[in-house]
Design a protein around this motif. Sequence first.
Motif, PDB file in Angstrom:
ATOM      1  N   UNK A 151      11.662   2.411  14.643  1.00  0.00           N
ATOM      2  CA  UNK A 151      12.258   3.703  14.953  1.00  0.00           C
ATOM      3  C   UNK A 151      13.398   4.034  14.396  1.00  0.00           C
ATOM      4  N   UNK A 152      13.851   3.303  13.427  1.00  0.00           N
ATOM      5  CA  UNK A 152      15.419   3.472  12.765  1.00  0.00           C
ATOM      6  C   UNK A 152      15.229   4.904  12.017  1.00  0.00           C
ATOM      7  N   UNK A 153      16.566   5.364  11.922  1.00  0.00           N
ATOM      8  CA  UNK A 153      16.602   6.980  11.494  1.00  0.00           C
ATOM      9  C   UNK A 153      16.986   6.888   9.999  1.00  0.00           C
ATOM     10  N   UNK A 154      17.289   5.923   9.745  1.00  0.00           N
ATOM     11  CA  UNK A 154      17.585   5.828   7.842  1.00  0.00           C
ATOM     12  C   UNK A 154      16.409   5.552   7.025  1.00  0.00           C
ATOM     13  N   UNK A 155      15.609   6.355   7.332  1.00  0.00           N
ATOM     14  CA  UNK A 155      14.212   6.478   6.460  1.00  0.00           C
ATOM     15  C   UNK A 155      14.059   7.905   6.281  1.00  0.00           C
ATOM     16  N   UNK A 156      13.811   8.373   5.132  1.00  0.00           N
ATOM     17  CA  UNK A 156      13.438   9.642   4.724  1.00  0.00           C
ATOM     18  C   UNK A 156      12.069  10.127   5.569  1.00  0.00           C
ATOM     19  N   UNK A 157      12.062  11.468   5.678  1.00  0.00           N
ATOM     20  CA  UNK A 157      10.915  11.876   6.528  1.00  0.00           C
ATOM     21  C   UNK A 157       9.671  11.645   5.767  1.00  0.00           C
ATOM     22  N   UNK A 158       9.473  11.994   4.288  1.00  0.00           N
ATOM     23  CA  UNK A 158       8.391  11.725   3.524  1.00  0.00           C
ATOM     24  C   UNK A 158       8.102  10.182   3.477  1.00  0.00           C
ATOM     25  N   UNK A 159       8.919   9.424   3.410  1.00  0.00           N
ATOM     26  CA  UNK A 159       8.664   7.902   3.296  1.00  0.00           C
ATOM     27  C   UNK A 159       8.055   7.323   4.664  1.00  0.00           C
ATOM     28  N   UNK A 160       8.754   7.916   5.840  1.00  0.00           N
ATOM     29  CA  UNK A 160       8.352   7.633   7.080  1.00  0.00           C
ATOM     30  C   UNK A 160       6.894   7.996   7.456  1.00  0.00           C
ATOM     31  N   UNK A 161       6.578   9.150   6.909  1.00  0.00           N
ATOM     32  CA  UNK A 161       5.079   9.712   7.232  1.00  0.00           C
ATOM     33  C   UNK A 161       4.005   8.757   6.330  1.00  0.00           C
ATOM     34  N   UNK A 162       4.597   8.396   5.031  1.00  0.00           N
ATOM     35  CA  UNK A 162       3.737   7.840   4.144  1.00  0.00           C
ATOM     36  C   UNK A 162       3.492   6.276   4.638  1.00  0.00           C
ATOM     37  N   UNK A 163       4.340   5.743   5.169  1.00  0.00           N
ATOM     38  CA  UNK A 163       4.193   4.381   5.853  1.00  0.00           C
ATOM     39  C   UNK A 163       3.390   4.520   7.171  1.00  0.00           C
ATOM     40  N   UNK A 187       0.770  -1.088   0.125  1.00  0.00           N
ATOM     41  CA  UNK A 187      -0.005  -0.247   0.155  1.00  0.00           C
ATOM     42  C   UNK A 187       0.841   1.244  -0.179  1.00  0.00           C
ATOM     43  N   UNK A 188       1.995   1.318   0.709  1.00  0.00           N
ATOM     44  CA  UNK A 188       3.031   2.331   0.625  1.00  0.00           C
ATOM     45  C   UNK A 188       3.754   2.542  -0.287  1.00  0.00           C
ATOM     46  N   UNK A 189       4.041   1.345  -1.134  1.00  0.00           N
ATOM     47  CA  UNK A 189       4.987   1.481  -2.346  1.00  0.00           C
ATOM     48  C   UNK A 189       6.182   1.344  -1.693  1.00  0.00           C
ATOM     49  N   UNK A 190       6.525   0.630  -0.784  1.00  0.00           N
ATOM     50  CA  UNK A 190       7.951   0.455  -0.274  1.00  0.00           C
ATOM     51  C   UNK A 190       8.364  -1.088  -0.071  1.00  0.00           C
ATOM     52  N   UNK A 191       9.287  -1.388   0.546  1.00  0.00           N
ATOM     53  CA  UNK A 191       9.909  -2.657   0.806  1.00  0.00           C
ATOM     54  C   UNK A 191       9.249  -2.955   2.277  1.00  0.00           C
ATOM     55  N   UNK A 192       9.084  -4.445   2.489  1.00  0.00           N
ATOM     56  CA  UNK A 192       8.758  -4.906   3.833  1.00  0.00           C
ATOM     57  C   UNK A 192       9.944  -4.236   4.846  1.00  0.00           C
ATOM     58  N   UNK A 193      11.310  -4.254   4.386  1.00  0.00           N
ATOM     59  CA  UNK A 193      12.230  -4.014   5.359  1.00  0.00           C
ATOM     60  C   UNK A 193      12.000  -2.390   5.767  1.00  0.00           C
ATOM     61  N   UNK A 194      11.564  -1.542   4.808  1.00  0.00           N
ATOM     62  CA  UNK A 194      11.455  -0.143   5.087  1.00  0.00           C
ATOM     63  C   UNK A 194      10.312   0.061   6.162  1.00  0.00           C
ATOM     64  N   UNK A 195       9.209  -0.716   6.053  1.00  0.00           N
ATOM     65  CA  UNK A 195       8.036  -0.882   6.893  1.00  0.00           C
ATOM     66  C   UNK A 195       8.567  -1.160   8.424  1.00  0.00           C
TER      67      UNK A 195
END
Length: 343
Positions: free
Chosen positions: A30-42, A16-24
Amino acid sequence: MPRVKRPVTLATVATSAGVSIATVSKVLNGRSDVSLATRRRVQDVLQKHGYVGRRTEPAERGSVELFYQGVVNSYSLEVIQGVVEAGQLAGVDVVLTTRPPRPHPQTSSTARAARWIQDLIASGRRAAIGISSELSDADLAALSRARLPFVVVDPANTPAPGVTSVGSTNFAGGMAATQHLLSLGHRRIAYLGGPATSGCAKARMSGFRSAMEAVGAAVPKEYVRLQDSRYDDGLAGGAILLDLPDPPTAIFAGTDEAALGVIEAARARGLRVPEDLSVVGFDDTQVARLASPPLTTVKQPLQDMGAVALRTALQLAAGEKVDSHHVELATSLVVRGSAAATS
């Protein structure tokens, strides 16, 4: 028979978010290595699906120490808000404390620094952030030995090599404030800021002097007052400037709070702002908008500076490289009602 609703999985959220399972998974942990836009979308997708992860052993969220010197004021509150909000997005706790206490007369600064760092590590701090802080050589050495990342916002003095800092374009801001007053026809312009040991204050004063020199406007020695920049300092310093035999027609104050002190000093002498005296501040805190008249000032993106400091501290804690050990965010002039053309 009613259809059994299938549980939402990480794969469902990822699709649904258009990202990988690892990103979710990173967002959930609470990992920091995710962009703010991607984090908010997820996070939006997780909320939409009402996703609840499996219960595991309580994970250590980790925490960051945020400390400051002196009294909390409108400036530091803006920075604190930026740090705290960025911490929420990153899934880390922000612990607010005052400056590490002064050592006992019989305790060496090295021992005090070591104890301070030991306490931070024992508390599970992943990094430390200081607001306008001036750390001693012993503090910096202890931080280095412990490999505890440290980021300072608006350093009180020139940062030591290797110390990561976040600030704003103070020189450009000082020039913009002064150029605005010059464009209004003022030439008798005073500068009230400091203290003299503050790197950001010196940069603002340098911007002031540069703008004045560019048009050949003289800056008498008595027109420059380097002192602390609280309200009471603006009140006292403004009184001295306005009581000169040839007082300035405009004053550039190094902070909004000092500017409000200058305005009060003018009122106490029966002077109107901006009709008799123009005043410009620096920071664009809430007090600038509530002032009477509303204060023309140079905007520092204080909340953004706090957020950048938090994200940078977490990058360092994760062993990642940062592009620069000093980041400057752009300032901008906000024109309100405290400055007018000279008659």
